[in-house]
Write a protein that holds these residues in place. Structure first.
Motif, PDB file in Angstrom:
ATOM      1  N   SER A  49      -4.918   4.531  -3.933  1.00  0.00           N
ATOM      2  CA  SER A  49      -4.194   5.239  -2.873  1.00  0.00           C
ATOM      3  C   SER A  49      -2.982   4.442  -2.420  1.00  0.00           C
ATOM      4  O   SER A  49      -2.035   5.003  -1.866  1.00  0.00           O
ATOM      5  CB  SER A  49      -5.112   5.526  -1.676  1.00  0.00           C
ATOM      6  N   TYR A  50      -2.972   3.148  -2.679  1.00  0.00           N
ATOM      7  CA  TYR A  50      -1.818   2.288  -2.394  1.00  0.00           C
ATOM      8  C   TYR A  50      -0.708   2.588  -3.414  1.00  0.00           C
ATOM      9  O   TYR A  50      -0.581   1.944  -4.447  1.00  0.00           O
ATOM     10  CB  TYR A  50      -2.235   0.821  -2.466  1.00  0.00           C
ATOM     11  N   GLY A  51       0.074   3.615  -3.131  1.00  0.00           N
ATOM     12  CA  GLY A  51       1.213   3.966  -3.965  1.00  0.00           C
ATOM     13  C   GLY A  51       0.903   4.766  -5.206  1.00  0.00           C
ATOM     14  O   GLY A  51       1.812   5.140  -5.955  1.00  0.00           O
ATOM     15  N   ARG A 259      -6.050  -3.241   0.834  1.00  0.00           N
ATOM     16  CA  ARG A 259      -7.262  -4.030   0.605  1.00  0.00           C
ATOM     17  C   ARG A 259      -7.948  -3.612  -0.689  1.00  0.00           C
ATOM     18  O   ARG A 259      -8.375  -4.448  -1.486  1.00  0.00           O
ATOM     19  CB  ARG A 259      -8.233  -3.886   1.789  1.00  0.00           C
ATOM     20  N   ASP A 260      -8.040  -2.313  -0.910  1.00  0.00           N
ATOM     21  CA  ASP A 260      -8.652  -1.824  -2.143  1.00  0.00           C
ATOM     22  C   ASP A 260      -7.821  -2.223  -3.365  1.00  0.00           C
ATOM     23  O   ASP A 260      -8.366  -2.603  -4.402  1.00  0.00           O
ATOM     24  CB  ASP A 260      -8.781  -0.300  -2.103  1.00  0.00           C
ATOM     25  N   ALA A 261      -6.500  -2.139  -3.235  1.00  0.00           N
ATOM     26  CA  ALA A 261      -5.625  -2.396  -4.380  1.00  0.00           C
ATOM     27  C   ALA A 261      -5.630  -3.860  -4.806  1.00  0.00           C
ATOM     28  O   ALA A 261      -5.496  -4.163  -5.993  1.00  0.00           O
ATOM     29  CB  ALA A 261      -4.201  -1.941  -4.064  1.00  0.00           C
ATOM     30  N   VAL A 262      -5.766  -4.784  -3.846  1.00  0.00           N
ATOM     31  CA  VAL A 262      -5.699  -6.215  -4.181  1.00  0.00           C
ATOM     32  C   VAL A 262      -7.073  -6.831  -4.399  1.00  0.00           C
ATOM     33  O   VAL A 262      -7.169  -8.035  -4.652  1.00  0.00           O
ATOM     34  CB  VAL A 262      -4.943  -7.019  -3.094  1.00  0.00           C
ATOM     35  N   ALA A 263      -8.133  -6.031  -4.336  1.00  0.00           N
ATOM     36  CA  ALA A 263      -9.487  -6.579  -4.420  1.00  0.00           C
ATOM     37  C   ALA A 263      -9.704  -7.398  -5.686  1.00  0.00           C
ATOM     38  O   ALA A 263     -10.416  -8.412  -5.668  1.00  0.00           O
ATOM     39  CB  ALA A 263     -10.521  -5.456  -4.339  1.00  0.00           C
ATOM     40  N   SER A 264      -9.077  -6.999  -6.803  1.00  0.00           N
ATOM     41  CA  SER A 264      -9.297  -7.715  -8.061  1.00  0.00           C
ATOM     42  C   SER A 264      -8.693  -9.114  -8.066  1.00  0.00           C
ATOM     43  O   SER A 264      -9.009  -9.930  -8.936  1.00  0.00           O
ATOM     44  CB  SER A 264      -8.748  -6.912  -9.247  1.00  0.00           C
ATOM     45  N   TRP A 265      -7.830  -9.420  -7.069  1.00  0.00           N
ATOM     46  CA  TRP A 265      -7.351 -10.803  -6.948  1.00  0.00           C
ATOM     47  C   TRP A 265      -8.496 -11.746  -6.566  1.00  0.00           C
ATOM     48  O   TRP A 265      -8.372 -12.970  -6.710  1.00  0.00           O
ATOM     49  CB  TRP A 265      -6.238 -10.892  -5.915  1.00  0.00           C
ATOM     50  N   GLY A 266      -9.603 -11.203  -6.111  1.00  0.00           N
ATOM     51  CA  GLY A 266     -10.756 -12.047  -5.806  1.00  0.00           C
ATOM     52  C   GLY A 266     -11.322 -12.728  -7.041  1.00  0.00           C
ATOM     53  O   GLY A 266     -11.964 -13.782  -6.931  1.00  0.00           O
TER      54      GLY A 266
END
Length: 356
Positions: A49-51, A259-266
């Motif tokens: 949903s982020y873009g 938050r959902d879009a960057v979660a894989s940076w974890g």
């Protein structure tokens, strides 16, 4: 200061259909033309949903070009790493012709691991792919019988058709969110700059702008010829409390989307993106009130937003251009239109120098 609008949808099918969102956004393009705003921009992102409703800025801007005559049309930004340079150069040249020379071409590196994974592009290659892609596109726009022998792309001799309307080529912007080196590289290359103030402190952004301007001057650019664009989420209402209530809703939804879009940076690390693993925690500690205190959101009554803009001008100069994020999709079309009208009729005329 000059002002335009930027579309960064943060909605998905459970919130609003893409058909409805784009109908609303194009009506706001019409309003931007009517009210005298300087530009219309839209982002490139995928899947979330982020873009994610905007995988191809050129498609939207071509539709916008067909219903406007004056407003400039900007990518904010498109990603060279995800397209062959011949294809992207051709699409953008077509848009420049369709719009009779109104394209502002902004390019970015991208930063979401899931996007790179889907395209099969290693994140560690992003900087080199970006530099090579922009170089290839500029050569295709300005040269004939181009022979290109890069690390990632080899082609030629080819002569691109159509040629861009703007000569020697459309204005080229580098879009960066956090990278100081990207700002320096943009200055050295003579490119314009787009950035997002709400991802860094005022002092950090001032430092980046100083580096960008110094590198540009050292490379021979005439001071004052660069364009610097900032993007801010914006909600304006006659009642400041109403604006804050709606702005809080919008910011909360935008924060959840990123938050959902960057979660894989974890679980992702890349030498090309030092420190980006901290994004996951940063999105958890991002709060509406602290953003308001730091003037990272333009939200309030007309007088309140005018005061915010005057403070921003003191921090960064009155020669910057502001892109107003008026419609992420969570508030209504009517809310976005009211924001634009109040900005055009009650805020901008009272600023020193007007819209520039």
């Amino acid at each position: 200061m000059k002002f335009g609008i930027v579309f960064f949808p943060t909605v998905g099918p459970s919130d609003k259909s893409a058909e409805v969102y784009f109908d609303e956004a194009l009506r706001l393009v019409d309003l931007a033309e009517e009210l005298g705003f300087e530009h219309v921009k839209i982002v490139e992102h995928y899947f979330f949903s982020y873009g994610g409703y905007s995988p191809d800025p050129v498609t939207f801007l071509a539709a916008a070009a067909g219903r406007t005559r004056r407003v400039r049309l900007g990518t904010s930004a498109t990603i060279p790493a995800f397209q062959h340079p011949v294809k992207l150069a051709g699409k953008l040249a077509m848009l420049d012709n369709i719009s009779h020379g109104r394209l502002d071409a902004a390019f970015g590196r991208a930063f979401l691991p899931d996007e790179f994974k889907a395209f099969g592009i290693p994140m560690d290659e992003s900087r080199d792919r970006f530099v090579e892609g922009v170089d290839a596109i500029k050569r295709l726009w300005t040269e004939e019988d181009v022979v290109f022998d890069g690390t990632f792309h080899r082609f030629g001799p080819v002569t691109l058709l159509p040629r861009p309307v703007q000569q020697p080529h459309p204005p080229v912007f580098v879009t960066t969110a956090r990278s100081a080196e990207s700002c320096a590289e943009a200055g050295r290359a003579g490119h314009h700059l787009q950035t997002v103030p709400n991802v860094m402190s005022t002092e950090e952004l001032q430092s980046r702008l100083a580096v960008y301007r110094a590198e540009g001057a050292a490379s021979g650019r005439t001071p004052g010829t660069e364009q610097i664009h900032f993007s801010y989420p914006c909600v304006v209402a006659e009642d400041g409390q109403e604006a804050r209530r709606k702005g809080r809703v919008d910011d909360d939804r935008n924060s959840a989307a990123i938050r959902d879009a960057v979660a894989s940076w974890g679980t992702t690390r890349s030498e090309a993106y030092p420190g980006y693993e901290k994004l996951v925690e940063a999105t958890k500690t991002s709060h509406f009130e602290s953003k308001m205190e730091q003037n990272k959101l333009l939200i309030g009554s007309p007088d309140q937003v005018r005061s915010q803009l005057e403070q921003i001008s003191q921090w960064f100069g009155d020669d910057i251009t502001i892109s107003l994020g008026v419609h992420s999709g969570h508030l209504s079309y009517e809310d976005a239109a009211a924001t634009m009208r109040l900005m055009a009729e009650q805020v901008l005329p009272k600023l020193n120098g007007g819209r520039g």
